[in-house]
Design an enzyme around this catalytic site. Structure first.
Site, PDB file in Angstrom:
ATOM      1  N   ASP A 142       0.923  -1.180  -0.065  1.00 45.83           N
ATOM      2  CA  ASP A 142      -0.113  -0.050  -0.012  1.00 45.83           C
ATOM      3  C   ASP A 142       0.757   1.157  -0.216  1.00 45.83           C
ATOM      4  O   ASP A 142       2.164   1.079   0.224  1.00 45.83           O
ATOM      5  CB  ASP A 142      -0.951  -0.107   1.261  1.00 45.83           C
ATOM      6  CG  ASP A 142      -1.995   0.988   0.979  1.00 45.83           C
ATOM      7  OD1 ASP A 142      -2.896   1.259   1.853  1.00 45.83           O
ATOM      8  OD2 ASP A 142      -2.161   1.495  -0.204  1.00 45.83           O
ATOM      9  N   GLY A 181       0.603   3.947   1.637  1.00 47.29           N
ATOM     10  CA  GLY A 181       1.096   4.604   3.150  1.00 47.29           C
ATOM     11  C   GLY A 181       0.210   5.798   3.618  1.00 47.29           C
ATOM     12  O   GLY A 181       0.078   5.979   4.631  1.00 47.29           O
ATOM     13  N   GLY A 182      -0.725   6.294   2.494  1.00 47.59           N
ATOM     14  CA  GLY A 182      -1.704   7.530   2.699  1.00 47.59           C
ATOM     15  C   GLY A 182      -2.507   6.902   3.786  1.00 47.59           C
ATOM     16  O   GLY A 182      -2.642   7.586   4.978  1.00 47.59           O
ATOM     17  N   ASP A 224      -8.095  -7.886   0.419  1.00 51.26           N
ATOM     18  CA  ASP A 224      -7.313  -8.169   1.732  1.00 51.26           C
ATOM     19  C   ASP A 224      -7.971  -7.701   2.712  1.00 51.26           C
ATOM     20  O   ASP A 224      -8.904  -6.723   3.072  1.00 51.26           O
ATOM     21  CB  ASP A 224      -6.159  -7.200   1.538  1.00 51.26           C
ATOM     22  CG  ASP A 224      -6.222  -5.783   2.135  1.00 51.26           C
ATOM     23  OD1 ASP A 224      -7.010  -5.188   1.175  1.00 51.26           O
ATOM     24  OD2 ASP A 224      -6.052  -5.614   3.528  1.00 51.26           O
ATOM     25  N   CYS A 242     -12.273 -28.674   8.082  1.00 52.64           N
ATOM     26  CA  CYS A 242     -10.885 -27.986   7.741  1.00 52.64           C
ATOM     27  C   CYS A 242      -9.502 -28.880   7.782  1.00 52.64           C
ATOM     28  O   CYS A 242      -9.439 -29.580   8.916  1.00 52.64           O
ATOM     29  CB  CYS A 242     -10.696 -26.697   8.786  1.00 52.64           C
ATOM     30  SG  CYS A 242      -9.163 -25.767   8.445  1.00 52.64           S
ATOM     31  N   CYS A 254      -6.261 -27.814   7.986  1.00 48.44           N
ATOM     32  CA  CYS A 254      -4.967 -27.264   8.314  1.00 48.44           C
ATOM     33  C   CYS A 254      -4.366 -27.888   9.531  1.00 48.44           C
ATOM     34  O   CYS A 254      -4.810 -28.564  10.175  1.00 48.44           O
ATOM     35  CB  CYS A 254      -5.594 -25.742   8.678  1.00 48.44           C
ATOM     36  SG  CYS A 254      -6.112 -25.556  10.496  1.00 48.44           S
TER      37      CYS A 254
HETATM   38  N1  LIG Z   1     -10.597   0.894   5.076  1.00 47.14           N
HETATM   39  C1  LIG Z   1     -10.189   0.060   4.096  1.00 47.14           C
HETATM   40  C2  LIG Z   1      -8.853   0.536   3.238  1.00 47.14           C
HETATM   41  C3  LIG Z   1      -7.983  -0.015   3.527  1.00 47.14           C
HETATM   42  C4  LIG Z   1      -6.594   0.380   3.186  1.00 47.14           C
HETATM   43  C5  LIG Z   1      -5.430  -0.421   3.572  1.00 47.14           C
HETATM   44  S1  LIG Z   1      -5.100  -1.865   2.117  1.00 47.14           S
HETATM   45  C6  LIG Z   1      -3.473  -2.310   2.823  1.00 47.14           C
HETATM   46  C7  LIG Z   1      -2.959  -2.467   4.139  1.00 47.14           C
HETATM   47  C8  LIG Z   1      -1.630  -2.800   4.433  1.00 47.14           C
HETATM   48  C9  LIG Z   1      -1.021  -3.436   3.130  1.00 47.14           C
HETATM   49  C10 LIG Z   1      -1.481  -3.308   1.895  1.00 47.14           C
HETATM   50  C11 LIG Z   1      -2.818  -2.940   1.803  1.00 47.14           C
HETATM   51  C12 LIG Z   1      -6.721   1.459   2.281  1.00 47.14           C
HETATM   52  N2  LIG Z   1      -5.436   1.662   1.513  1.00 47.14           N
HETATM   53  C13 LIG Z   1      -5.596   2.890   0.708  1.00 47.14           C
HETATM   54  N3  LIG Z   1      -4.473   3.315  -0.040  1.00 47.14           N
HETATM   55  N4  LIG Z   1      -6.703   3.450   0.532  1.00 47.14           N
HETATM   56  C14 LIG Z   1      -7.692   3.119   0.922  1.00 47.14           C
HETATM   57  O1  LIG Z   1      -8.858   3.806   0.702  1.00 47.14           O
HETATM   58  C15 LIG Z   1      -7.934   2.112   1.808  1.00 47.14           C
HETATM   59  C16 LIG Z   1      -9.135   1.837   2.312  1.00 47.14           C
HETATM   60 ZN   LIG Z   2      -8.155 -25.349  10.541  1.00 46.50          ZN
END
Ligand SMILES: NCc1cc(CSc2ccccc2)c2nc(N)[nH]c(=O)c2c1
Ligand SMILES: [Zn+2]
Length: 371
Positions: free
Chosen positions: A93, A95-96, A268, A306, A308
């Site tokens: 991601d 970072g914002g 995710d 499951c 696992c």
């Molecule tokens: N609330 C959901 C959510 C989560 C993430 C984080 S997703 C993530 C987290 C960790 C590592 C990789 C991806 C987001 N990231 C960005 N850039 N913009 C969003 O609107 C947004 C909304």
């Molecule tokens: Zn399990």
């Protein structure tokens, strides 16, 4: 090796798609759930554990890795794959979102976002270009643009101005690493809050740019489930059918199924690993909380359906004992099972789209997870 960024849709079932996304570190079969490994590790699990459970891609975090150990240190060690010995795809991601969701002072301007480190309080600044340069240093296979995820309840005026800036930032990110200039892919992120016409505008502006995929951001920020579903069903079809669609930070097993039914390909969420910490475990019969006294002398496996490591080797009674004793093994066995459950669910989803039975699979889990 197929050219990174190639996305092929092999089958559909309603709006659900069964596809393959090629990256520099291998192909990703979609629909897919991506475990979150914020600091270069999926907490308590090793790369071997993740490969065993067929995790195809994991997520890393620009914000955290930039602050510690530093993206340039990681680059000097050959990038995040080599550093963490994870040789399959990685998505990071920008970072914002983390800057806004973690407490602490931060200042937003056209140039970017200023924030203080959660580690030592030092001041830092992410421009769109800097956010991409960090992800280039990390060597992630899929980079996310720097965006503003507006909070739930933001008014129309603020949301509108914010999405326009997010589009300008997306353009700057793409210009910093133009399409085709390397093996790393870049996804745009649609914002627009809970205003359908603003979501449409954000999608139109972004989809005119050459991104290899598109994410739906700004959801799961405190809204109700029906509101989230409404925006997913509105936004997913606006994104190019021939590119992967990624819904960020969502969600429960039912959320995954609903998003796939709307045409989403990648998801995710921290839920499976976060819930493992508080003993909430997902099973084929619904959620259970392992700390319940009822499990004190229950010799049955967590989930008889499951396959696992946790379910094949330990009883509910033992898992409850570990949890009550705050043993480290509790977190590891619970995380192993929860992630395995999510990944296995998505394997069932992929199979069901191939044989046209996705609706039946979705209905079965809706019954098991009803309220
Ligand atoms: N609330 C959901 C959510 C989560 C993430 C984080 S997703 C993530 C987290 C960790 C590592 C990789 C991806 C987001 N990231 C960005 N850039 N913009 C969003 O609107 C947004 C909304
Ligand atoms: Zn399990």
């Amino acid at each position: 090796m197929t050219k990174p960024g190639t996305f092929v849709v092999h089958a559909t079932d309603g709006n659900a798609r069964r596809g393959t996304l090629s990256t520099a570190h291998g192909d990703i079969q979609t629909p897919i759930f991506m475990p979150v490994g914020t600091q270069g590790t999926v907490k308590s699990l090793s790369p071997q554990d993740l490969e065993e459970m067929n995790a195809q891609i994991i997520l890393g975090n620009t914000y955290h890795l930039y602050l510690r150990p530093g993206d340039e240190l990681v680059a000097r060690r050959g990038g995040l794959h080599k550093f963490s010995n994870w040789n399959r795809p990685i998505l990071t991601d920008s970072g914002g979102f983390q800057v806004f969701s973690l407490k602490g002072i931060r200042k937003l301007s056209e140039e970017g976002v200023e924030f203080r480190s959660y580690i030592d309080g030092s001041k830092h600044f992410f421009s769109p270009e800097k956010a991409i340069e960090i992800q280039m240093n990390l060597g992630s296979d899929i980079m996310m643009v720097l965006d503003e995820c507006v909070g739930y309840g933001a008014d129309r005026g603020y949301t509108e101005k914010s999405l326009e800036m997010t589009t300008r930032w997306a353009k700057r990110c793409r210009e910093r690493y133009p399409a085709g200039s390397g093996d790393q892919l870049m996804f745009g992120i649609v914002q627009g809050g809970f205003f359908k016409d603003l979501r449409t505008r954000s999608a139109e502006q972004l989809c005119s740019l050459p991104f290899e995929g598109f994410a739906i951001g700004g959801l799961s920020v405190g809204e109700s489930i029906p509101e989230m579903y409404e925006q997913v069903h509105h936004t997913a079809p606006l994104l190019p059918a021939e590119k992967p669609r990624y819904l960020m930070g969502v969600g429960t097993p039912l959320d995954l199924l609903e998003a796939v039914s709307a045409g989403v390909d990648m998801l995710d969420c921290v839920l499976p690993s976060r819930n493992a910490r508080n003993g909430t475990l997902f099973t084929s019969q619904g959620k259970i909380n392992i700390k319940k006294a009822a499990y004190k002398e229950d010799d049955s496996p967590l989930d008889p359906n499951c396959n696992c490591y946790t379910c094949r080797n330990f009883s509910k009674a033992y898992l409850r004992h570990l949890y009550m004793s705050k043993e480290l093994l509790s977190y590891r066995l619970n995380t192993y099972h929860n992630l395995y459950f999510y990944l296995d669910l998505m394997q069932q989803v992929r199979d069901s789209i191939e044989n046209g039975t996705f609706a039946q699979l979705k209905a079965r889990y809706e019954d098991a997870y009803a309220a």
